[in-house]
Design an enzyme around this catalytic site. Structure first.
Site, PDB file in Angstrom:
ATOM      1  N   SER A 582      31.828  29.822  44.349  1.00  0.00           N
ATOM      2  CA  SER A 582      33.271  29.605  44.361  1.00  0.00           C
ATOM      3  C   SER A 582      33.612  28.504  45.372  1.00  0.00           C
ATOM      4  CB  SER A 582      33.997  30.917  44.653  1.00  0.00           C
ATOM      5  OG  SER A 582      35.353  30.832  44.309  1.00  0.00           O
ATOM      6  N   ASP A 668      34.594  32.149  32.975  1.00  0.00           N
ATOM      7  CA  ASP A 668      35.249  31.971  34.266  1.00  0.00           C
ATOM      8  C   ASP A 668      36.457  31.077  34.062  1.00  0.00           C
ATOM      9  OD1 ASP A 668      36.073  31.488  36.819  1.00  0.00           O
ATOM     10  OD2 ASP A 668      34.153  30.723  37.548  1.00  0.00           O
ATOM     11  N   HIS A 700      33.620  34.830  36.665  1.00  0.00           N
ATOM     12  CA  HIS A 700      33.378  34.277  38.000  1.00  0.00           C
ATOM     13  C   HIS A 700      32.255  35.027  38.702  1.00  0.00           C
ATOM     14  CE1 HIS A 700      34.770  31.437  40.977  1.00  0.00           C
ATOM     15  NE2 HIS A 700      34.983  32.363  41.892  1.00  0.00           N
TER      16      HIS A 700
END
Length: 724
Positions: A582, A668, A700
């Site tokens: 991320s 995602d 994600h």
């Protein structure tokens, strides 16, 4: 893999065979028939562990029911079961007798447990007998909460939603197209074609009857996407009212705002009152392409209207107050979570944790007359327990090198049920007996050892804490995780761990993917900095990252890895790697163009690569607005916005010179898979050694067992190739 896990009895038996076979084999499979041929953690051992969740104490505090999830790699799915035990942890008994998942257990009385199975609410006696289906909703129950008098129940159900994605013509039943008319048509990992609503149903001798939608006719979700559950609703002590969390916005307005409120619903009169805003409140106008930080909604005179996130209300035991977690500003999802207490008689709001300059992660009321509230929050890389009274007097009750989570008062008013984990231990349940007057006398007792049968076979590494001065003169904490069988005379390959968020703490978390124990078990030293932009070091430290993604926080990463490489004799400075997901993946992509040959390889998972693309690709637009300041097309950009876009990692591909593994999930919708694909494609176009691990069915995160094993094997194969 060099070391493999031997399963003498497969967890897959949980998902096949007769019910009788499962009854006979459940305990041995879950607890006793796992044997390792090594004392080092492997991906297979990690996925063989049970995962505790959903725990609750009986009204009299004598027993605890809790949920455990087990995973079958062979069948690529999970199975969730219920256990019961005495409050001291003795007499742990498996209640599950079915091949179905049984979850979300709660107590109806001291001897009756409610739970969910196949989308319906069931009840059973505390010994697992006398099972009875209470609801009949065609499997629609997604969550529930009984009223204190047990005469009503909130049921969470999904209902069709076509405000944003229009329903296809009836004569085209096989059409796969979606006609989208506004923003927020996708959220996290799904297209938004249904939303959850809470229904209030009557509980009778014949089960659960009917149900009234408390958001009838309103196009809003409750609980809130994407992670909200029944913790976002609570019953008043007299069972007459429900406090619930809701962000009453749709489309573009939803996509740029974090403004959720706490509402009070009168069950008898079917009326609703907003506890955060006056009845005549009108939202100020806004520019959707700019940060809300400097717009009218966040001016000082408007902050009294709670324009930020307000969620997870909980009534006090005496029924006089309701408390909730409250963020001050709109558009800022990482604003400090304060504890707001609302006086139901006067309408007064009081923020009682102002002296704690970090987040309130969870809380529970004391049952005593002093209106004490217990909460957990992060400070200096650990999540410990605190207590605060109505006067705002605050004390730290635990001082453990660990993370505590999900507090529940055990209804005897004297103890708290919580989970605890750290880098070398998965979550187990603990009973805490707090002592506000003498915090050092607070007692913490472990009552479960869910994965003891695995950990007893494993050698653990050591965890150390170091501080280093950063380029701005401040002191930075970073964790050092050492391999099992550590030999201080040897040099070890070392990983710089880059945290996501960007404002998620590097505390003592236990992850089934980014797991420091397994990294250390593969022979790596792990350096995990609490860089600028993380909570637990004060608001100024935490907020400095917004608008400065490539400044001080990147200097912090380099300061930590340089300190380790130059001052820890066992760190091999010629075998350094950088990994992260991320924002951590973004950090890796950025460092790939700015590391001055420190690192020999990189791994970026679900990272942002092209910030201009990210601005319009992500679904929660408030995030990019707050972090970047402006849309990339605005001609009157702030200096921070210009710096952000000018320093996007994709603009430094010309400086990339190091092998990189890019990982991404195609579901995602927070950071779209095109970001990972673009980074990989750019690396290969430049002739840099690179791999792309793409998951068409993951978001994600990586949630499926076989994908999880593939992730770990690919992760370590790549590191071993370049660092060993």
């Amino acid at each position: 893999m060099k070391k493999q896990l031997i399963l003498t009895a497969s967890l897959a038996l949980l998902f096949s065979g007769t019910i009788k076979a499962q009854q006979d084999m459940a305990k041995p499979i879950l607890k006793n028939h796992i044997k390792l041929n090594s004392d080092l953690m492997t991906p297979e051992a990690l996925w063989a562990m049970g995962r505790i969740s959903g725990y609750q104490a009986a009204p009299d505090g004598s027993k605890i029911v809790y949920q455990v999830g087990y995973y079958s790699v062979k069948n690529n799915k999970s199975h969730h079961v219920l256990y019961i035990m005495n409050a001291d942890g003795s007499n742990q008994t498996l209640l599950t007798k079915s091949a179905n998942n049984e979850t979300d257990a709660s107590w109806l009385d001291n001897n009756t447990i409610a739970f969910i199975s196949e989308g319906e609410i069931w009840s059973m006696k505390a010994d697992g007998t006398m099972r009875r289906q209470l609801s009949k909703t065609d499997g629609a129950v997604e969550g529930y909460k009984f009223s204190p008098d047990r005469k009503r129940v909130i049921i969470i159900k999904s209902m069709p939603f076509h405000e944003i994605i229009k329903e296809n013509p009836k004569d085209l039943p096989k059409a796969s197209g979606r006609l989208v008319t506004d923003l927020m048509y996708r959220h996290w990992d799904h297209y938004v074609e249904s939303i959850q609503h809470p229904f209030v149903a009557e509980v009778t001798e014949n089960g659960i009857q009917g149900g009234v939608d408390i958001l009838d006719g309103e196009p809003y979700e409750c609980p809130m996407e994407p992670f909200g559950g029944v913790e976002q609703l609570d019953w008043s002590v007299d069972s007459k009212c429900i406090a619930y969390t809701c962000r009453k916005k749709t489309g573009r307005a939803y996509s740029i705002s974090t403004d959720s409120d706490i509402y009070l619903y009168d069950v008898e009169n079917k009326t609703t009152k907003n506890l955060c805003k006056p009845a005549d409140y009108k939202e100020p106008p806004y520019d959707a392409t700019k940060t809300l930080r400097t717009q009218a909604v966040n001016r000082p005179e408007n902050l009294k209207n709670n324009p930020g996130y307000d969620q997870e209300p909980k009534f006090s035991p005496d029924g006089k107050y309701v408390a909730w977690k409250s963020m001050a500003r709109d558009g800022y999802e990482a604003d400090r979570n304060r504890l707001c207490v609302y006086n139901l008689a006067t309408g007064e709001k009081k923020y009682v944790t102002e002296s704690f300059d970090s987040d309130v992660d969870d809380f529970c009321w004391s049952d005593t007359k002093d209106a004490m509230i217990y909460f957990i929050g992060v400070w200096h890389g650990t999540i410990n327990m605190y207590a605060v009274n109505w006067k705002g007097e605050l004390k730290q009750l635990t001082n453990d090198c660990a993370d505590f989570g999900s507090l529940q008062m055990m209804n005897n008013g004297k103890q708290i049920l919580a989970e605890r984990h750290d880098y070398m231990a998965s979550a187990d349940l603990y009973v805490i007996t707090p002592n506000f007057k003498k915090p050092e006398k607070t007692d913490v007792k472990q009552i479960t050892e869910e994965n003891k049968h695995i950990f007893d076979q494993l050698e653990k590494g050591k965890v150390e804490q170091r501080w280093v001065k950063t380029t701005d003169g401040n002191m930075l904490l970073y964790w050092v995780v050492l391999p099992p069988h550590f030999d201080e005379t040897k040099k070890y390959p070392t990983l710089l761990f880059c945290e996501g968020g960007p404002q998620s703490p590097v505390s003592q978390f236990w992850s089934y993917r980014w797991n420091f124990m397994i990294m250390a078990s593969h022979g790596y030293v792990v350096v995990a900095p609490n860089r600028h932009g993380l909570p637990g070091f004060g608001s100024e430290w935490c907020e400095e990252i917004s608008g400065d993604w490539t400044g001080q926080c990147m200097d912090d990463y380099l300061a930590a890895i340089d300190d380790a490489a130059n001052n820890l004799p066992y760190v091999d400075k010629d075998r350094l790697g950088a990994v992260g997901a991320s924002f951590g993946g973004f950090s890796v992509y950025y460092l790939a163009g700015h590391h001055d040959k420190r690192f020999k390889c990189f791994i970026a998972h679900d990272g942002a690569f092209n910030l201009e693309g990210m601005y319009t690709e992500t679904e929660e637009n408030w995030f990019s607005n707050w972090e970047y300041d402006d849309a990339y097309w605005n001609k009157d950009q702030t200096a921070n916005a210009k710096k952000t876009y000018e320093n996007s990692p994709h603009k430094f591909i010309d400086k990339w010179d190091t092998p990189i593994l890019c990982i991404h999930g195609e579901k995602d919708y927070r950071i779209n898979a095109t970001q990972g694909m673009s980074a990989f494609n750019a690396a290969r176009m430049k002739g840099i050694e690179a791999q792309l691990l793409i998951f068409p069915d993951e978001n994600h995160w990586v949630l499926k067992p076989q994908n999880g094993i593939l992730w770990q094997r690919t992760f370590f194969n790549w590191l071993d190739r370049w660092l060993k």
